[in-house]
Design an enzyme around this catalytic site. Structure first.
Site, PDB file in Angstrom:
ATOM      1  N   TRP A 277      45.771 -37.713 -81.079  1.00  0.00           N
ATOM      2  CA  TRP A 277      44.748 -37.582 -80.027  1.00  0.00           C
ATOM      3  C   TRP A 277      44.902 -38.745 -79.039  1.00  0.00           C
ATOM      4  O   TRP A 277      45.552 -39.745 -79.390  1.00  0.00           O
ATOM      5  CB  TRP A 277      43.341 -37.619 -80.657  1.00  0.00           C
ATOM      6  CG  TRP A 277      42.308 -36.941 -79.798  1.00  0.00           C
ATOM      7  CD1 TRP A 277      41.342 -37.542 -79.049  1.00  0.00           C
ATOM      8  CD2 TRP A 277      42.140 -35.535 -79.593  1.00  0.00           C
ATOM      9  NE1 TRP A 277      40.592 -36.606 -78.380  1.00  0.00           N
ATOM     10  CE2 TRP A 277      41.069 -35.363 -78.696  1.00  0.00           C
ATOM     11  CE3 TRP A 277      42.804 -34.397 -80.066  1.00  0.00           C
ATOM     12  CZ2 TRP A 277      40.635 -34.106 -78.259  1.00  0.00           C
ATOM     13  CZ3 TRP A 277      42.377 -33.141 -79.632  1.00  0.00           C
ATOM     14  CH2 TRP A 277      41.302 -33.002 -78.747  1.00  0.00           C
TER      15      TRP A 277
ATOM     16  N   ASP B 234      41.315 -42.711 -70.919  1.00  0.00           N
ATOM     17  CA  ASP B 234      40.171 -42.473 -70.030  1.00  0.00           C
ATOM     18  C   ASP B 234      39.191 -41.480 -70.636  1.00  0.00           C
ATOM     19  O   ASP B 234      39.465 -40.883 -71.679  1.00  0.00           O
ATOM     20  CB  ASP B 234      40.670 -41.948 -68.674  1.00  0.00           C
ATOM     21  CG  ASP B 234      41.285 -40.554 -68.791  1.00  0.00           C
ATOM     22  OD1 ASP B 234      42.008 -40.290 -69.773  1.00  0.00           O
ATOM     23  OD2 ASP B 234      41.010 -39.711 -67.921  1.00  0.00           O
TER      24      ASP B 234
ATOM     25  N   GLU C 266      40.494 -38.262 -71.726  1.00  0.00           N
ATOM     26  CA  GLU C 266      41.375 -38.320 -72.897  1.00  0.00           C
ATOM     27  C   GLU C 266      42.837 -38.037 -72.568  1.00  0.00           C
ATOM     28  O   GLU C 266      43.551 -37.432 -73.360  1.00  0.00           O
ATOM     29  CB  GLU C 266      40.900 -37.310 -73.968  1.00  0.00           C
ATOM     30  CG  GLU C 266      39.416 -37.170 -74.062  1.00  0.00           C
ATOM     31  CD  GLU C 266      38.927 -36.394 -75.277  1.00  0.00           C
ATOM     32  OE1 GLU C 266      38.912 -35.167 -75.219  1.00  0.00           O
ATOM     33  OE2 GLU C 266      38.580 -37.039 -76.273  1.00  0.00           O
TER      34      GLU C 266
HETATM   35  C1  NOJ Z   1      43.200 -31.742 -72.428  1.00  0.00           C
HETATM   36  C2  NOJ Z   1      42.012 -31.963 -71.552  1.00  0.00           C
HETATM   37  O1  NOJ Z   1      42.357 -32.166 -70.222  1.00  0.00           O
HETATM   38  C3  NOJ Z   1      41.217 -33.070 -72.088  1.00  0.00           C
HETATM   39  O2  NOJ Z   1      40.209 -33.466 -71.234  1.00  0.00           O
HETATM   40  C4  NOJ Z   1      40.684 -32.631 -73.400  1.00  0.00           C
HETATM   41  O3  NOJ Z   1      39.857 -33.572 -73.965  1.00  0.00           O
HETATM   42  C5  NOJ Z   1      41.817 -32.308 -74.352  1.00  0.00           C
HETATM   43  N1  NOJ Z   1      42.798 -31.467 -73.756  1.00  0.00           N
HETATM   44  C6  NOJ Z   1      41.293 -31.666 -75.610  1.00  0.00           C
HETATM   45  O4  NOJ Z   1      40.581 -30.505 -75.341  1.00  0.00           O
HETATM   46  C1  NOJ Z   2      37.004 -32.879 -72.777  1.00  0.00           C
HETATM   47  C2  NOJ Z   2      36.551 -33.901 -71.797  1.00  0.00           C
HETATM   48  O1  NOJ Z   2      37.644 -34.258 -71.004  1.00  0.00           O
HETATM   49  C3  NOJ Z   2      35.985 -35.115 -72.505  1.00  0.00           C
HETATM   50  O2  NOJ Z   2      35.457 -35.995 -71.541  1.00  0.00           O
HETATM   51  C4  NOJ Z   2      34.903 -34.735 -73.461  1.00  0.00           C
HETATM   52  O3  NOJ Z   2      34.494 -35.852 -74.175  1.00  0.00           O
HETATM   53  C5  NOJ Z   2      35.378 -33.649 -74.410  1.00  0.00           C
HETATM   54  N1  NOJ Z   2      35.969 -32.556 -73.702  1.00  0.00           N
HETATM   55  C6  NOJ Z   2      34.231 -33.112 -75.251  1.00  0.00           C
HETATM   56  O4  NOJ Z   2      33.255 -32.553 -74.439  1.00  0.00           O
END
Ligand code: NOJ
Ligand code: NOJ
Length: 417
Positions: free
Chosen positions: A128, A190, A193
Site C-alpha cells: 500500500w 499524500d 495514497e
Molecule cells: C488509487 C487511488 O487513486 C487512490 O486514491 C486509492 O486510495 C487507491 N487506488 C486505493 O483505492
Molecule cells: C481513496 C482516497 O484517495 C483516500 O483519500 C481515502 O482515504 C480512501 N479512498 C478511503 O476513502
C-alpha cells in the site's frame, strides 16, 4: 411589469425552497450514515468504515484520515452546541478513541503512519502507499479540541487519558505528537495514497497539530515537550513557504517527489484547499490569500475543460481531485465539489458574491443527487451519475461541513426562508 417581477420573485423562492428542503433532508440522512458507519454492526467498536462497499472498490476498512474527518463532525457539534459528555455522540467518540488506542498499538509496517486497518483493529500489512503522515495529525488535532472544550471534570478525565507526559509515550495524543515531531521532515504518501513526496496538505495539518499540541502539552505539565512541539511547528511553517509558486502565484501540492504516480505534471490539487478547511479557521494562511484563490481558479479552468458534464449549462462547476487523475477514469468527486462550496461560504465574509457561487454548487449537487440520498465518492464525468464507493462516509461528512459553513455565512441571515 410588476406582475413580471412578482413572477420572478416567486420562481426564485420556489427554487430556494426546493434547495432548502433538500439540504434539510440530506442533512438528516448524512448524519445518520455517519452514526451508522462508526462502530458498524460487523466491525469492532469504534472502527469507522470508509464505505460499506466491499469490492470495486473495497473500502471496508478504517482509514485513519477518513475516520478523523468523519468523527470531527460529531466533535464539532459537541463543541459548538455545548452538548456535554452525556450526549450519545460522545459515546460514539469514546468508542472511536478506544479503537484508535487499539490500532496505535497494532503491529504495522510503518508505525503510526499506517494509513488503514481492518475493522477488527488489525494492521493491513499488504502492499500500500505508506506511510501517510497526515492521519495521526488529524486524529489528535480534533481530539485535543474536544478535550479543551469540556468542562473541568470531564476535561481532566479525558485529557489525562489522552495525554501523559511520560516517555516513551503511552497515551494517544502524546504518541501522535511525538511521531509527527520526529517524522514531519521525512517524505510520505499524500492523502490520495499515490505519491511519496513532501505535501502541502500533510505539512499544514502537521504544523497545526504541533502548534495546538504545544499549548496542550503546557497545560498537561509537559513544558519541555511544549517547547519542542512549538519549534518543530515553526520549522514546518518556514518550510511551507517553498510551496508558494512565485512564478504563477499559486500553491504547489507536492515537492521533492520520491516515487509513486509520476504523471501529475500540473502540481495542482484540491488537497491545497482541503488543507485550509481541515486545519480550521485560524490558519496563518487566510482564505483570501491570492495564491490560494489562484489555485482554485486554475483548478476550475482545468475541470471545466476536462469533464464533459461541466459543459451542460448547469449551475456551478464540478471539481475532481487533480487534473491528471485516472482513478475510475478520472471524475469529479463529491467531497471535492463540496470543499469548494464550503470554501466559498466561508470566504463570503470577504467577498459577498462568493455566497452565490457556493449556492450554485449546492444546487449542482442536488441535481446529481441520488433519489435515496446516498452519496458516492465520485460523479461520472460524462453521464453525471454517482459512481465508485457507495455512501463514502467522507462524502457525507463533507456535505455536513459545507452546510455548517452555509449556516454561518453572513448572507444567510438576509435570505428569505
Ligand atoms: C488509487 C487511488 O487513486 C487512490 O486514491 C486509492 O486510495 C487507491 N487506488 C486505493 O483505492
Ligand atoms: C481513496 C482516497 O484517495 C483516500 O483519500 C481515502 O482515504 C480512501 N479512498 C478511503 O476513502
Amino acid at each position: 411589469m410588476i406582475k413580471f417581477l412578482l413572477l420572478l420573485l416567486n420562481l426564485n423562492l420556489c427554487f430556494a425552497n426546493t434547495l432548502e428542503q433538500w439540504l434539510e433532508k440530506q442533512a438528516v440522512f448524512s448524519k445518520q450514515i455517519i452514526l451508522n458507519h462508526i462502530s458498524p454492526k460487523d466491525g469492532s467498536r469504534g472502527s469507522v468504515i470508509a464505505s460499506p462497499s466491499k469490492f470495486e472498490p473495497d473500502y471496508y476498512y478504517h482509514w485513519v484520515r477518513d475516520a478523523a474527518l468523519v468523527t470531527n463532525v460529531l466533535i464539532e457539534e459537541i463543541i459548538d452546541q455545548n452538548l456535554g459528555s452525556s450526549h450519545p455522540y460522545f459515546k460514539k467518540i469514546l468508542e472511536y478513541i478506544e479503537f484508535s488506542e487499539k490500532i496505535q498499538n497494532a503491529s504495522t509496517l510503518t508505525d503510526l503512519g499506517e494509513p488503514k486497518f481492518y475493522v477488527n483493529g488489525e494492521g493491513y500489512n499488504l502492499p500500500w502507499g505508506r506511510p501517510q503522515n497526515d492521519g495521526p495529525a488529524l486524529r489528535s488535532l480534533y481530539l485535543m479540541r474536544l478535550a479543551n472544550s469540556l468542562n473541568n471534570q470531564n476535561k481532566n478525565e479525558l485529557a489525562s487519558r489522552l495525554y501523559k507526559p511520560q516517555l516513551p509515550a503511552n497515551s494517544l495524543i502524546k504518541k501522535d505528537l511525538e511521531y509527527i515531531a520526529h517524522h514531519w521532515s521525512e517524505t510520505s504518501f499524500d492523502l490520495w495514497e499515490e505519491v511519496n513526496a513532501h505535501h502541502f496538505y500533510t505539512l499544514m495539518v502537521q504544523r497545526q497539530v504541533l502548534l495546538e499540541g504545544s499549548e496542550f502539552a503546557l497545560k498537561m505539565d509537559d513544558p519541555y515537550a511544549s517547547y519542542y512541539y512549538f519549534h518543530e511547528s515553526k520549522k514546518i511553517e518556514s518550510f511551507l513557504s517553498q510551496f508558494f509558486d512565485q512564478k504563477n502565484k499559486k500553491i504547489f501540492t507536492s515537492l521533492n517527489y520520491q516515487f509513486g504516480l509520476n504523471y501529475k505534471d500540473s502540481n495542482l490539487d484540491i488537497a491545497v484547499i482541503l488543507a485550509l478547511l481541515h486545519v480550521g479557521d485560524n490558519s496563518f494562511i487566510k482564505l483570501d490569500n491570492p495564491y490560494l484563490l489562484n489555485t482554485i481558479k486554475y483548478l476550475e479552468i482545468h475541470f471545466k475543460n476536462l469533464y464533459q458534464i461541466n459543459n451542460k449549462n448547469l449551475p456551478g462547476t464540478l471539481f475532481g481531485r487533480y487534473p491528471e487523475d485516472q482513478f475510475f477514469g478520472g471524475n469529479p468527486w463529491v467531497l471535492c465539489t463540496l470543499a469548494i462550496a464550503e470554501f466559498y461560504y466561508k470566504n463570503s465574509k470577504n467577498n459577498s458574491s462568493d455566497f452565490d457561487k457556493a449556492e450554485n454548487l449546492m444546487k449542482r449537487l442536488q441535481f446529481h443527487a441520488r433519489q435515496d440520498m446516498g452519496l458516492n465518492e465520485q460523479i461520472d464525468r460524462v453521464s453525471g451519475y454517482m459512481k465508485a464507493a457507495d455512501n463514502l462516509t467522507w462524502s457525507h461528512a463533507s456535505f455536513l461541513t459545507a452546510l455548517k459553513a452555509r449556516n454561518q455565512a453572513p448572507k444567510k441571515f438576509f435570505m428569505i426562508k
